[in-house]
Write an enzyme that holds these catalytic residues in place. Structure first.
Site, PDB file in Angstrom:
ATOM      1  N   ASP A   5       0.879  -1.166   0.000  1.00 19.93           N
ATOM      2  CA  ASP A   5       0.000   0.000   0.000  1.00 19.93           C
ATOM      3  C   ASP A   5       0.918   1.218   0.000  1.00 19.93           C
ATOM      4  OD1 ASP A   5      -1.585   2.157   0.668  1.00 19.93           O
ATOM      5  OD2 ASP A   5      -2.703   1.125   2.250  1.00 19.93           O
ATOM      6  N   TYR A 222       1.018   0.720  14.822  1.00 19.60           N
ATOM      7  CA  TYR A 222       0.047   0.451  13.770  1.00 19.60           C
ATOM      8  C   TYR A 222       0.420   1.223  12.508  1.00 19.60           C
ATOM      9  CZ  TYR A 222      -4.135  -0.020  11.037  1.00 19.60           C
ATOM     10  OH  TYR A 222      -4.997  -0.297  10.007  1.00 19.60           O
ATOM     11  N   LYS A 225      -3.215  -2.309   7.813  1.00 16.37           N
ATOM     12  CA  LYS A 225      -3.254  -3.772   7.872  1.00 16.37           C
ATOM     13  C   LYS A 225      -2.388  -4.358   6.765  1.00 16.37           C
ATOM     14  CE  LYS A 225      -5.092  -5.890  11.294  1.00 16.37           C
ATOM     15  NZ  LYS A 225      -4.225  -5.970  12.479  1.00 16.37           N
TER      16      LYS A 225
HETATM   17  C1  F6R Z   1      -7.368   0.066   7.606  1.00 19.15           C
HETATM   18  C2  F6R Z   1      -6.947   1.445   7.576  1.00 19.15           C
HETATM   19  C3  F6R Z   1      -7.926   2.496   7.902  1.00 19.15           C
HETATM   20  C4  F6R Z   1      -7.338   3.580   8.813  1.00 19.15           C
HETATM   21  C5  F6R Z   1      -8.391   4.623   9.179  1.00 19.15           C
HETATM   22  C6  F6R Z   1      -7.812   5.781  10.010  1.00 19.15           C
HETATM   23  O1  F6R Z   1      -6.304  -0.775   7.251  1.00 19.15           O
HETATM   24  O2  F6R Z   1      -5.807   1.719   7.260  1.00 19.15           O
HETATM   25  O3  F6R Z   1      -9.080   1.948   8.466  1.00 19.15           O
HETATM   26  O4  F6R Z   1      -6.804   3.006   9.970  1.00 19.15           O
HETATM   27  O5  F6R Z   1      -8.952   5.170   8.011  1.00 19.15           O
HETATM   28  O6  F6R Z   1      -6.736   6.339   9.341  1.00 19.15           O
HETATM   29  P1  F6R Z   1      -6.002   7.669   9.877  1.00 19.15           P
HETATM   30  O7  F6R Z   1      -5.588   7.397  11.290  1.00 19.15           O
HETATM   31  O8  F6R Z   1      -4.844   7.859   8.961  1.00 19.15           O
HETATM   32  O9  F6R Z   1      -7.008   8.787   9.774  1.00 19.15           O
HETATM   33 MG    MG Z   2      -5.186  -2.235   2.019  1.00 15.15          MG
HETATM   34 MG    MG Z   3      -4.322   1.630   3.325  1.00 11.17          MG
END
Ligand code: F6R
Ligand code: MG
Ligand code: MG
Length: 360
Positions: A5, A222, A225
């Site tokens: 990604d 984190y 994923k």
């Molecule tokens: C799932 C994912 C999204 C983000 C969510 C918050 O893999 O990446 O669900 O975790 O959109 O993202 P931020 O913290 O960047 O606003």
């Molecule tokens: Mg993805």
């Molecule tokens: Mg992503």
């Protein structure tokens, strides 16, 4: 297969057409130079997927470097200039150091001698983690209620060997099925830790490979994923293509979805639905399947394996399960348990409350 990604449009929804263009040109040049035999560039939601064939074997530096440079180029030429969301997200290191494993991208490699005719199926998931393949891989290669060939075809009677990786301690074990089936299940029922990496037929024929990267374990926080990929060979002494697909008829619960912090059903979808519609609560987790023939190391195809309306009922069930899980809101078991949440921003929230606890 190597995937990452490296940024997306509309949050974490989908890759931009220009990202695909740059990646395809990069792969085309590599094919012209003879580094790879063939390629297919696609995406699953916000994950750019490089499917490559070559004759240099697994873990080859040139191939890993090629993929790394491709992701870098897409990031520099498209993700950053267009200010795409989470540009370059999965590239956890500055410079390439010999092997992309441990640097962020997901890798699944399978070296094999081409059979007279070799159907190869590629599965790509979004908004979930590598352990999501444990249940379907078990069903495909070890469950006679899924795979009729395990009973009917003498070629499958010897069973299959599963290589299981402990992603926490970075150690692996090989277990034979059916004789060690209960041991296998004792491990892979904990998909956040024990992940099926390879499957071989009892005579050693390579049958499947899956990516095992856990981004949070590499980065210690984190990141996003892992969104794993998986390669499965089919037919003629292996499970039939339809037996492989049958393992996805049950939309089992996997970890991922919103903020990588929630359990949700793994929904099998068509290529179009995997690429352009990962939206509800940033999900729900989904899998797309592409079917190829590998012919003199060329990729013939693909077919869109889950576009079959016979999977509509599974999708409907997944929708119902998604509704049911969402009703739990911030409660477990929709939200992941504390062990998994350690790598999210939740501990920061809990830290704020630490001094307010009084002895009782
Ligand atoms: C799932 C994912 C999204 C983000 C969510 C918050 O893999 O990446 O669900 O975790 O959109 O993202 P931020 O913290 O960047 O606003
Ligand atoms: Mg993805
Ligand atoms: Mg992503």
């Amino acid at each position: 297969m190597i995937k990452a990604d490296v940024g997306s449009v509309s949050g974490h929804t989908t890759v931009h057409p220009q990202q695909l263009e740059v990646a395809r040109q990069f792969m085309e040049d590599a094919r012209a130079k003879g580094t790879i035999s063939d390629y297919y560039v696609t995406h699953a939601g916000d994950d750019l997927e490089l499917i490559m064939t070559h004759t240099m074997g697994e873990d080859h530096t040139s191939i890993h470097e090629l993929a790394w440079k491709c992701f870098k180029e897409v990031t520099d030429k498209v993700s950053k200039p267009l200010k795409l969301y989470a540009a370059g997200q999965d590239l956890l290191s500055e410079a390439f150091s010999g092997n992309v494993k441990g640097m962020g991208p997901g890798v699944a490699e399978l070296e094999f001698m081409e059979r007279e005719s070799d159907p190869v199926m590629i599965f790509m998931a979004d908004k979930t983690e590598p352990g999501a393949w444990n249940l379907p891989l078990f069903k495909i290669f070890a469950d006679p209620f899924n795979t009729a060939g395990l009973i009917i075809d003498p070629g499958l009677h010897g069973g299959f060997n599963f290589t299981v990786l402990d992603v926490v301690d970075n150690i692996a074990v090989s277990l034979k099925c059916p004789s060690e089936m209960y041991d296998l299940l004792a491990l892979i029922g904990t998909p956040g830790r024990y992940v099926i990496e390879k499957v071989h037929r009892s005579d050693g024929l390579p049958a499947a490979a899956a990516s095992t990267t856990r981004l949070s374990l590499i980065a210690g926080r984190y990141v996003g994923k892992d969104d794993p990929v998986c390669i499965v060979r089919a037919q003629h002494g292996l499970p039939a293509a339809g037996e492989v697909l049958e393992a996805f008829i049950f939309p089992h619960l996997v970890a991922g979805w919103m903020r990588g912090s929630h359990h949700g059903p793994l929904m099998p979808v068509s290529a179009d639905d995997s690429q352009n519609r990962v939206s509800r609560f940033d999900g729900p987790p989904r899998v797309v399947g592409l079917g190829f023939q590998v012919s003199d190391a060329k990729l013939i195809g693909p077919t869109d394996l889950f576009a079959d309306p016979a999977f509509d009922r599974t999708r409907e069930t997944a929708g119902m399960v998604a509704d049911y899980m969402r009703l739990h809101g911030p409660f477990m078991p929709h939200r992941l348990g504390p062990e998994e949440m350690e790598y999210t921003t939740l501990p920061e929230v809990l830290k704020k409350l630490k001094d307010r606890f009084k002895k009782v």
